[in-house]
Motif scaffolding. Structure first.
Motif, PDB file in Angstrom:
ATOM      1  N   PRO A  44      -4.101  -5.259  15.189  1.00 53.77           N
ATOM      2  CA  PRO A  44      -4.782  -3.999  14.840  1.00 53.77           C
ATOM      3  C   PRO A  44      -3.818  -2.804  14.856  1.00 53.77           C
ATOM      4  O   PRO A  44      -3.925  -1.906  14.043  1.00 53.77           O
ATOM      5  CB  PRO A  44      -5.842  -3.853  15.924  1.00 53.77           C
ATOM      6  N   ARG A  45      -2.845  -2.838  15.797  1.00 60.24           N
ATOM      7  CA  ARG A  45      -1.898  -1.723  15.898  1.00 60.24           C
ATOM      8  C   ARG A  45      -1.104  -1.533  14.609  1.00 60.24           C
ATOM      9  O   ARG A  45      -0.906  -0.414  14.143  1.00 60.24           O
ATOM     10  CB  ARG A  45      -0.944  -1.967  17.085  1.00 60.24           C
ATOM     11  N   GLU A  46      -0.676  -2.650  14.016  1.00 60.78           N
ATOM     12  CA  GLU A  46       0.123  -2.540  12.791  1.00 60.78           C
ATOM     13  C   GLU A  46      -0.648  -1.881  11.650  1.00 60.78           C
ATOM     14  O   GLU A  46      -0.060  -1.191  10.816  1.00 60.78           O
ATOM     15  CB  GLU A  46       0.577  -3.935  12.333  1.00 60.78           C
ATOM     16  N   LEU A  47      -1.961  -2.094  11.647  1.00 58.79           N
ATOM     17  CA  LEU A  47      -2.756  -1.549  10.542  1.00 58.79           C
ATOM     18  C   LEU A  47      -2.886  -0.032  10.624  1.00 58.79           C
ATOM     19  O   LEU A  47      -3.311   0.621   9.678  1.00 58.79           O
ATOM     20  CB  LEU A  47      -4.139  -2.209  10.518  1.00 58.79           C
ATOM     21  N   LYS A  48      -2.509   0.513  11.796  1.00 58.80           N
ATOM     22  CA  LYS A  48      -2.542   1.982  11.953  1.00 58.80           C
ATOM     23  C   LYS A  48      -1.130   2.539  11.958  1.00 58.80           C
ATOM     24  O   LYS A  48      -0.919   3.698  12.277  1.00 58.80           O
ATOM     25  CB  LYS A  48      -3.218   2.346  13.286  1.00 58.80           C
ATOM     26  N   LEU A 108       3.331  -1.563   3.967  1.00 55.78           N
ATOM     27  CA  LEU A 108       4.026  -2.796   3.586  1.00 55.78           C
ATOM     28  C   LEU A 108       3.018  -3.950   3.433  1.00 55.78           C
ATOM     29  O   LEU A 108       3.088  -4.745   2.489  1.00 55.78           O
ATOM     30  CB  LEU A 108       5.063  -3.142   4.666  1.00 55.78           C
ATOM     31  N   ILE A 109       2.064  -3.999   4.354  1.00 56.23           N
ATOM     32  CA  ILE A 109       1.055  -5.075   4.325  1.00 56.23           C
ATOM     33  C   ILE A 109       0.246  -5.019   3.030  1.00 56.23           C
ATOM     34  O   ILE A 109       0.070  -6.025   2.340  1.00 56.23           O
ATOM     35  CB  ILE A 109       0.138  -4.980   5.582  1.00 56.23           C
ATOM     36  N   THR A 110      -0.222  -3.825   2.662  1.00 57.98           N
ATOM     37  CA  THR A 110      -1.049  -3.741   1.448  1.00 57.98           C
ATOM     38  C   THR A 110      -0.209  -3.947   0.193  1.00 57.98           C
ATOM     39  O   THR A 110      -0.697  -4.445  -0.807  1.00 57.98           O
ATOM     40  CB  THR A 110      -1.792  -2.392   1.354  1.00 57.98           C
ATOM     41  N   LYS A 111       1.056  -3.567   0.259  1.00 57.56           N
ATOM     42  CA  LYS A 111       1.903  -3.719  -0.931  1.00 57.56           C
ATOM     43  C   LYS A 111       2.275  -5.180  -1.190  1.00 57.56           C
ATOM     44  O   LYS A 111       2.284  -5.632  -2.326  1.00 57.56           O
ATOM     45  CB  LYS A 111       3.189  -2.902  -0.742  1.00 57.56           C
ATOM     46  N   GLU A 112       2.567  -5.904  -0.111  1.00 59.62           N
ATOM     47  CA  GLU A 112       3.156  -7.232  -0.277  1.00 59.62           C
ATOM     48  C   GLU A 112       2.165  -8.389  -0.198  1.00 59.62           C
ATOM     49  O   GLU A 112       2.451  -9.468  -0.697  1.00 59.62           O
ATOM     50  CB  GLU A 112       4.244  -7.454   0.786  1.00 59.62           C
ATOM     51  N   GLY A 133      -2.895 -21.256  -0.520  1.00 60.20           N
ATOM     52  CA  GLY A 133      -2.501 -20.065   0.243  1.00 60.20           C
ATOM     53  C   GLY A 133      -1.240 -20.300   1.053  1.00 60.20           C
ATOM     54  O   GLY A 133      -0.980 -21.423   1.490  1.00 60.20           O
ATOM     55  N   VAL A 134      -0.475 -19.211   1.212  1.00 61.61           N
ATOM     56  CA  VAL A 134       0.706 -19.230   2.083  1.00 61.61           C
ATOM     57  C   VAL A 134       0.635 -17.953   2.920  1.00 61.61           C
ATOM     58  O   VAL A 134       0.619 -16.849   2.363  1.00 61.61           O
ATOM     59  CB  VAL A 134       2.020 -19.254   1.268  1.00 61.61           C
ATOM     60  N   THR A 135       0.553 -18.113   4.232  1.00 61.82           N
ATOM     61  CA  THR A 135       0.442 -16.945   5.122  1.00 61.82           C
ATOM     62  C   THR A 135       1.641 -16.884   6.062  1.00 61.82           C
ATOM     63  O   THR A 135       1.976 -17.887   6.702  1.00 61.82           O
ATOM     64  CB  THR A 135      -0.871 -17.028   5.946  1.00 61.82           C
ATOM     65  N   PHE A 136       2.253 -15.707   6.129  1.00 60.51           N
ATOM     66  CA  PHE A 136       3.369 -15.495   7.069  1.00 60.51           C
ATOM     67  C   PHE A 136       2.801 -15.154   8.441  1.00 60.51           C
ATOM     68  O   PHE A 136       1.794 -14.443   8.545  1.00 60.51           O
ATOM     69  CB  PHE A 136       4.252 -14.342   6.596  1.00 60.51           C
ATOM     70  N   TRP A 137       3.498 -15.648   9.488  1.00 56.14           N
ATOM     71  CA  TRP A 137       3.027 -15.369  10.851  1.00 56.14           C
ATOM     72  C   TRP A 137       3.820 -14.197  11.389  1.00 56.14           C
ATOM     73  O   TRP A 137       4.888 -14.372  11.957  1.00 56.14           O
ATOM     74  CB  TRP A 137       3.132 -16.615  11.739  1.00 56.14           C
ATOM     75  N   ASN A 138       3.292 -13.014  11.165  1.00 59.64           N
ATOM     76  CA  ASN A 138       3.851 -11.698  11.507  1.00 59.64           C
ATOM     77  C   ASN A 138       4.468 -11.051  10.263  1.00 59.64           C
ATOM     78  O   ASN A 138       4.775 -11.729   9.282  1.00 59.64           O
ATOM     79  CB  ASN A 138       4.857 -11.711  12.660  1.00 59.64           C
ATOM     80  N   VAL A 139       4.599  -9.737  10.358  1.00 61.86           N
ATOM     81  CA  VAL A 139       4.931  -8.936   9.179  1.00 61.86           C
ATOM     82  C   VAL A 139       6.441  -8.853   8.936  1.00 61.86           C
ATOM     83  O   VAL A 139       6.928  -9.095   7.832  1.00 61.86           O
ATOM     84  CB  VAL A 139       4.362  -7.501   9.343  1.00 61.86           C
ATOM     85  N   SER A 140       7.166  -8.475   9.998  1.00 61.26           N
ATOM     86  CA  SER A 140       8.596  -8.235   9.829  1.00 61.26           C
ATOM     87  C   SER A 140       9.335  -8.593  11.126  1.00 61.26           C
ATOM     88  O   SER A 140       8.693  -8.842  12.153  1.00 61.26           O
ATOM     89  CB  SER A 140       8.852  -6.757   9.528  1.00 61.26           C
ATOM     90  N   ASP A 141      10.661  -8.555  11.048  1.00 63.55           N
ATOM     91  CA  ASP A 141      11.458  -8.877  12.244  1.00 63.55           C
ATOM     92  C   ASP A 141      11.335  -7.810  13.341  1.00 63.55           C
ATOM     93  O   ASP A 141      11.891  -7.961  14.424  1.00 63.55           O
ATOM     94  CB  ASP A 141      12.933  -9.051  11.855  1.00 63.55           C
ATOM     95  N   ARG A 142      10.594  -6.746  13.078  1.00 61.01           N
ATOM     96  CA  ARG A 142      10.344  -5.741  14.123  1.00 61.01           C
ATOM     97  C   ARG A 142       9.552  -6.385  15.265  1.00 61.01           C
ATOM     98  O   ARG A 142       9.736  -6.080  16.421  1.00 61.01           O
ATOM     99  CB  ARG A 142       9.537  -4.589  13.513  1.00 61.01           C
ATOM    100  N   LEU A 183      11.630  -2.679   8.143  1.00 62.49           N
ATOM    101  CA  LEU A 183      10.596  -3.023   7.156  1.00 62.49           C
ATOM    102  C   LEU A 183      11.161  -3.145   5.731  1.00 62.49           C
ATOM    103  O   LEU A 183      10.403  -3.069   4.753  1.00 62.49           O
ATOM    104  CB  LEU A 183       9.414  -2.035   7.181  1.00 62.49           C
ATOM    105  N   GLN A 184      12.444  -3.338   5.638  1.00 60.85           N
ATOM    106  CA  GLN A 184      13.073  -3.495   4.313  1.00 60.85           C
ATOM    107  C   GLN A 184      13.204  -4.986   3.972  1.00 60.85           C
ATOM    108  O   GLN A 184      13.403  -5.802   4.870  1.00 60.85           O
ATOM    109  CB  GLN A 184      14.478  -2.869   4.314  1.00 60.85           C
ATOM    110  N   PRO A 185      13.095  -5.325   2.690  1.00 61.33           N
ATOM    111  CA  PRO A 185      13.246  -6.739   2.322  1.00 61.33           C
ATOM    112  C   PRO A 185      14.644  -7.262   2.625  1.00 61.33           C
ATOM    113  O   PRO A 185      15.627  -6.567   2.373  1.00 61.33           O
ATOM    114  CB  PRO A 185      12.986  -6.755   0.816  1.00 61.33           C
ATOM    115  N   LYS A 186      14.693  -8.468   3.177  1.00 56.82           N
ATOM    116  CA  LYS A 186      15.984  -9.099   3.469  1.00 56.82           C
ATOM    117  C   LYS A 186      16.463  -9.850   2.223  1.00 56.82           C
ATOM    118  O   LYS A 186      15.719  -9.995   1.252  1.00 56.82           O
ATOM    119  CB  LYS A 186      15.814 -10.063   4.652  1.00 56.82           C
TER     120      LYS A 186
END
Ligand code: G3I
Length: 361
Positions: free
Chosen positions: A49-53, A59-63, A320-329, A349-352
């Protein structure tokens, strides 16, 4: 300050502004993973929930086209006391998805981990009977699935019921009290609460032949008993050393041959070799520094390239393919003093580089 120093400072400021603009422009130019893979399968991500705020929200909505609550819908967090549910976190994730026209994968209705204290015992602290536990399972599933009916398109109904050792089913509290029956019952209860939801069995290490055989055995027995199961979730906590292309293809072929949907539900590629993200176990100390080296970057990029190549090849079998967590942060794989870098976006939050391999085809 001398004239030349002033000039140097203003040049540096201009350069950094243009670099920032450059990276913004690049971000705008990106179509986003889910759009790039539109004709293939949905690409999702596990979220808190924290990431959504936070900054991550954009990044989540874009990718991504789908979200999975990393922890918020597990039985412990969402149902802490028998007569009390804690909905705030789960509701915020579902609301975010609705606002942004994203799908939600529910995770998870029945698991041996992250269970609430009250679940398996009576008021005297003794194990409850099978009947009582199944009633509790029913009531839990009914309450949660009904609340999000029509808003959660797929559920991980039962998670990780297969043992890692030579036994067939994990000797969990669920198994000890109910025997095998809790698995079929969980699917029946979920189907009863939302007949349109797509129901998954979800597990890890599905590329190891011995474990895969046991999962296949369980799935076949559920299908033979006409249990309402629609899909199998292959978690995909991988690393630079696993799986091989052959192992991965074999898994997709064997699971999809059952007539079930196949989704990769928890994808990450650890930069440390080994199964299950090459996690350090109790007592094991990290060796060397925790830096993301060019070697790691290269090995990870090759593994991501290979797995997405296979995913595209088997697009008709994969939904479906789901990543487990958003970024290396933030990744669940950090721990015991060692940092990991398993995702496609860095801590800024930049693409690797691996990202560009995944979208290049
Ligand atoms: O919420 C409590 C908080 O109140 C407390 O102060 C804090 C102190 O440690 O712990 C918090 O709980 C932690 C929770 O994550 C939320 O951050 C738990 O200790 C921690 O064990 C838990 O870890 C989660 C793990 O499942 C539990 O087994 C990870 O975030 C989560 O990524 C992970 O996800 C699982 C999937 O559900 C199933 N497949 C494997 C995958 C990775 O283990």
């Amino acid at each position: 300050m001398s004239c030349s120093t002033k000039l140097l400072i203003s040049c540096l400021l201009a350069l950094s502004a243009s670099l920032a603009l450059g990276s913004k422009a690049m971000a705008q130019d990106r179509k986003g993973l889910n759009n790039v893979y539109k004709k293939y399968f949905t690409i999702g991500v596990a979220v808190t929930p924290r990431e959504l705020k936070s900054e991550e929200a954009g990044l989540i909505t874009k990718e991504f086209g789908s979200v999975t609550p990393e922890n918020a819908m597990k039985m412990g967090p969402i149902h802490p006391q028998q007569d009390r549910f804690y909905w705030t976190d789960a509701d915020s994730i579902v609301a975010f998805a609705q606002r942004n026209k994203m799908k939600v994968r529910g995770h998870t209705l029945c698991w041996h981990a992250q269970t609430p204290r009250w679940l398996f015992v009576d008021s005297a602290g003794k194990d409850v009977s099978k009947e009582v536990l199944l009633k509790r399972l029913h009531d839990h599933i009914n309450e949660v699935v009904t609340r999000y009916k029509g808003k959660i398109y797929a559920w991980d109904v039962v998670n990780e019921a297969i043992a890692d050792d030579s036994t067939y089913l994990r000797r969990s509290k669920w198994y000890q009290i109910c025997g095998e029956d809790f698995i079929a019952k969980a699917f029946e209860y979920a189907h009863e609460a939302d007949p349109k939801a797509i129901l998954f069995y979800n597990d890890y290490n599905t590329e190891i032949p011995a474990k895969r055989e046991k999962i296949l055995k369980l799935l076949k027995s559920l299908i033979a008993k006409k249990v309402p199961i629609n899909g199998v979730g292959l978690q995909a906590h991988w690393s630079v050393s696993t799986p091989s292309r052959e192992e991965l293809e074999r898994s997709i072929k064997e699971f999809s041959a059952l007539g079930l949907q196949v989704q990769f539900t928890e994808l990450d590629i650890s930069v440390y070799a080994g199964r299950q993200g090459g996690q350090l176990v109790q007592g094991q100390q990290p060796t060397g520094s925790s830096a993301f080296t060019p070697e790691m970057e290269q090995q990870q990029l090759e593994k991501y390239k290979m797995v997405f190549d296979v995913f595209r090849q088997y697009r008709k079998k994969i939904t479906g393919v789901t990543f487990w967590n958003v970024s290396d942060r933030y990744t669940w794989l950090n721990g015991r003093g060692r940092k990991n870098y398993p995702l496609l976006f860095d801590a800024e939050l930049q693409p690797k580089k691996a990202y560009w391999e995944v979208v290049k085809f």
